[in-house]
Enzyme design. Structure first.
Site, PDB file in Angstrom:
ATOM      1  N   SER A  58       0.804  -1.220   0.000  1.00 23.55           N
ATOM      2  CA  SER A  58       0.000   0.000   0.000  1.00 23.55           C
ATOM      3  C   SER A  58       0.837   1.271   0.000  1.00 23.55           C
ATOM      4  CB  SER A  58      -0.942   0.008   1.212  1.00 23.55           C
ATOM      5  OG  SER A  58      -0.218  -0.155   2.421  1.00 23.55           O
ATOM      6  N   HIS A 283      -0.151   6.403   6.268  1.00 27.51           N
ATOM      7  CA  HIS A 283       0.353   6.187   4.912  1.00 27.51           C
ATOM      8  C   HIS A 283       0.708   7.519   4.258  1.00 27.51           C
ATOM      9  CE1 HIS A 283      -1.105   2.084   5.265  1.00 27.51           C
ATOM     10  NE2 HIS A 283      -0.619   1.804   4.068  1.00 27.51           N
TER      11      HIS A 283
END
Length: 307
Positions: A58, A283
């Site tokens: 990811s 993230h």
């Protein structure tokens, strides 16, 4: 192919690698790093990549960053492979990065995403690989440490939990992930023996000076240094495995220091557990992906054949 590659894991090579990683990490994670890998193996003599394959998890795919182009993998067309491909003007670009991927997904399908190694062929010129975070357990580490931090915000409950058995459980997990990364890189070389291969590290998630920012990031104040060092240990392991395989390592930690998830929204490139910009929790946001793209472009643009 998959069985042959995995079968090599029974040889002495991974054991030797594991020893090298354990010895290297003992130097203090992130503070001492070896010289850059020889890029002689896995380089291409041309002036630029013609076919580029991007493999990863990811942190590569860019979940929730507009524009999402693959719902199964939460993949953005503004992730760093897409930016690299656009900047390098590659003729053939195959981004198979997928949220949640581990090294196992190099050989097996993940929903509608085929095995990632299928994107690597003999005529591939450039391969980027960013994998290992899910093998180590990024998601479970974050959830565990956030839960414990809420109960004891001024201590180091997460570190104590992972050291309860008398050793650092996360350090052992990082070391045990090294042979898995090694098998991935050997499989890439076997499929694309002339390709330029770049192993991409992970960006700076938490303040590099070890300070905390509870409750914005709900880890206990004493756990920020421990988690920072765990990420540095992971990156050091990746650097060592890259050197072991004569692959170029791309440092994305250094270029992102000062833009971690504790910073103000206008300064951060990593979103906290409650993102303010479009990105998955913990993230990179679009600026983080752009920073990683710059690091990859800088590495890809360096000359071949030097240490």
């Amino acid at each position: 192919m998959a069985n042959r590659v995995r079968g090599q894991g029974t040889s002495r090579r991974p054991l030797g690698l594991l020893g090298a990683v354990l010895g290297g990490c003992a130097l203090v994670a992130g503070s001492v790093v070896p010289a850059a890998a020889h890029p002689g193996h896995g380089t291409h003599p041309g002036h630029g990549p013609v076919r580029y394959a991007a493999l990863g998890d990811s942190y590569t795919s860019g979940p929730l960053i507009p524009r999402q182009v693959d719902a199964n993998c939460a993949r953005s067309d503004q992730n760093y492979p897409s930016l690299v491909a656009e900047r390098r003007r590659v003729a053939d670009f195959d981004d198979v990065s997928c949220s949640g991927a581990t090294t196992a997904e190099m050989w097996q399908a993940q929903g509608t995403n085929p095995p990632q190694l299928d994107a690597v062929t003999r005529d591939t010129d450039l391969v980027t690989v960013q994998i290992g975070g899910n093998d180590v357990g990024f998601g479970s580490i974050i959830s565990t440490c956030a839960k414990l931090g809420a109960q004891e915000p001024d201590g180091n409950p997460c570190e104590r939990s992972y050291r309860a058995a008398g050793y650092d459980e996360l350090a052992v997990t990082v070391a045990r992930t090294a042979p898995k990364i090694d098998r991935v890189l050997r499989a890439v070389h076997a499929r694309a023996p002339h390709a330029r291969v770049l192993l991409v590290g992970y960006p700076d998630l938490l303040p590099d000076d070890g300070t905390g920012c509870f409750p914005a990031v709900p880890f206990a104040s004493g756990d920020f240094r421990y988690l920072r060092d765990t990420e540095k240990r992971l990156n050091l392991m990746l650097r060592l495995v890259a050197a072991w395989n004569r692959v170029e390592y791309v440092d994305t930690y250094g270029p992102t220091v000062g833009h971690d998830m504790c910073k103000a929204p206008e300064d951060r490139w990593i979103e906290p557990l409650r993102p303010a910009a479009p990105a998955a929790p913990a993230h990179p946001n679009a600026r983080g992906e752009a920073a990683m793209a710059q690091a990859v472009l800088a590495a890809a643009g360096r000359g071949h054949g030097r240490r």
